[in-house]
Design an enzyme around this catalytic site. Sequence first.
Site, PDB file in Angstrom:
ATOM      1  N   GLU A  35      28.237  16.999  16.533  1.00 17.20           N
ATOM      2  CA  GLU A  35      29.351  17.070  17.479  1.00 17.20           C
ATOM      3  C   GLU A  35      30.663  17.076  16.710  1.00 17.20           C
ATOM      4  OE1 GLU A  35      31.874  17.562  20.157  1.00 17.20           O
ATOM      5  OE2 GLU A  35      29.813  17.462  20.894  1.00 17.20           O
ATOM      6  N   LYS A  52      37.854  13.007  38.136  1.00 14.92           N
ATOM      7  CA  LYS A  52      37.528  12.173  39.300  1.00 14.92           C
ATOM      8  C   LYS A  52      38.319  10.878  39.287  1.00 14.92           C
ATOM      9  CE  LYS A  52      34.988  15.524  40.133  1.00 14.92           C
ATOM     10  NZ  LYS A  52      35.537  16.297  38.993  1.00 14.92           N
ATOM     11  N   ALA A 119      29.592  22.638  13.423  1.00 12.62           N
ATOM     12  CA  ALA A 119      28.376  23.275  12.933  1.00 12.62           C
ATOM     13  C   ALA A 119      28.525  24.797  12.933  1.00 12.62           C
ATOM     14  CB  ALA A 119      27.190  22.877  13.793  1.00 12.62           C
ATOM     15  N   ILE A 187      38.294  23.721  40.420  1.00 11.66           N
ATOM     16  CA  ILE A 187      39.111  22.982  39.454  1.00 11.66           C
ATOM     17  C   ILE A 187      40.571  22.995  39.874  1.00 11.66           C
ATOM     18  CG2 ILE A 187      39.886  22.868  37.055  1.00 11.66           C
ATOM     19  CD1 ILE A 187      37.247  24.142  36.224  1.00 11.66           C
ATOM     20  N   GLU A 206      46.349  32.526  44.312  1.00 17.80           N
ATOM     21  CA  GLU A 206      44.957  32.973  44.258  1.00 17.80           C
ATOM     22  C   GLU A 206      44.876  34.476  44.449  1.00 17.80           C
ATOM     23  OE1 GLU A 206      41.111  33.767  44.188  1.00 17.80           O
ATOM     24  OE2 GLU A 206      41.918  31.808  43.594  1.00 17.80           O
ATOM     25  N   VAL A 271      41.395  29.674  36.173  1.00 13.74           N
ATOM     26  CA  VAL A 271      40.733  30.883  36.675  1.00 13.74           C
ATOM     27  C   VAL A 271      39.273  30.957  36.241  1.00 13.74           C
ATOM     28  CG1 VAL A 271      42.849  32.209  36.882  1.00 13.74           C
ATOM     29  CG2 VAL A 271      41.612  32.194  34.701  1.00 13.74           C
ATOM     30  N   HIS A 444      22.225   3.149  60.439  1.00 17.04           N
ATOM     31  CA  HIS A 444      23.410   3.251  61.296  1.00 17.04           C
ATOM     32  C   HIS A 444      24.288   2.024  61.059  1.00 17.04           C
ATOM     33  CE1 HIS A 444      25.843   4.045  64.872  1.00 17.04           C
ATOM     34  NE2 HIS A 444      25.704   2.752  65.165  1.00 17.04           N
TER      35      HIS A 444
END
Length: 465
Positions: A35, A52, A119, A187, A206, A271, A444
């Site tokens: 990584e 979020k 890598a 997004i 848009e 986009v 419920h």
Amino acid sequence: MKEIACKLLVIGSGPGGYVCAIRAGQLGLDTVIVEAKKPGGTCLNVGCIPSKAMIHAAEEFARVKAMAAGDSPLGIALQGPAIDLAKTIAWKDRIVGRLTTGVSGLLKKAGVKTVQGWARFRDGKTVEVKTETGMQIIRAETIVIATGSESVDLPGLAFGGAVISSTEALALTTVPERLVVVGAGYIGLELGTAFAKLGARVTVVEATDRILPLYDAELTRPVARRLEDLGVTVMLSAKAKGLSTRDNGLTVETRDGQSEKIAADKVLVTVGRRALTDGWGLEELDLDMDGRALRIDETCRTSMRGVYAIGDVTGEPMLAHRAMAQGEMVAEIVAGHRRAFDKRVIPAVCFTDPEIVTAGLSPDEARQNGREIKIGLFPFQANGRAMTMEAESGFVRVVARADNHLVLGIQAVGQGVSELSAAFGLAIEMGARLEDIAGTIHAHPTQGEGLQEAALKALGAALHI
């Protein structure tokens, strides 16, 4: 120059890569993961999780602001709300830090060796990694490519300065007074809505004739109404052409061919994303492509023996949970298990306001397959729990075959419906029929009752509508 030999090499520690490596380690495979940045990939570091967190912070601020304005029907009143965005970002970063540390710990616990660096393939069995301490050579029997995806920019709107991607948007320490969002996909609308709640004047540009063009119009109408309520300006059938460096005015070509300039402190370009296939030696391999993405079969094998690919680098749907499922499967295959990727249903969630969940086929998609269908739709206006949460906008919809009532798709739009995605996916994965859902006792009062009521409606036996 150091050399490492291993059974399995995973390139990239996003959701797909780290899950693959962890499962491989648990199964006793000698595994190495490479990584270049932090574990967790785009999703954990600059995507799903931080966005979020920002959406939650914006929602809390908007709620407090409404109370201060005396708009709360609950009778709650406050004074003087303000937000310190730098503090919010620090809170978000702490969450990300906890999760990245957790991923590192899980990799270590599974016996996976982590190599930090970029890598690059030498051939189908050998990779060189540029690390802080020099070049590391890794030779592996099997390699999994999990390099992920990157944001797409636009001609005339290259990233830099006032033009930002979602990554930079999630690191802003002040709320821009005027934010233009280019692209009304998930997004763009997730972040645009959040910044509108934080106090920015948001304009969405848009190119198509409606927001969230990948979702059917019935699902997106409640989102469009909420954008209007928040004061977000939406320009449809409009194309962003370029940003003036003199006055930060974004030039937009409208549907009638006219040019219009929109003042902007920041321009957020959303986009889409594309498979990340540059910079890691693709040219050294002989891999079949599907556009920019790597072509794979149902077991995530590429066209080269011993080379697998998972996640966003293999194209749509670019979803973290798809990558995780692929990663787990590939690890088990390499360990000698018989597995295949059954993509009967991959739920997708749009964390707009209100949220959208889709699993399986929409009504139009089901009809395109030549099937006669039954549809049951239950509005949250008739759901007691939704009423008590001031969340009456939206509905649950079930799509089933007309002949045998097999459930083909389930969709919902509403506050907090992302948490229903597991039930939707499970019902379709287990081959549920309308009678199965209708006959399952749902607790419920919960919003989940909407699923049972939608199934009852499709059967012509609705109780609460």
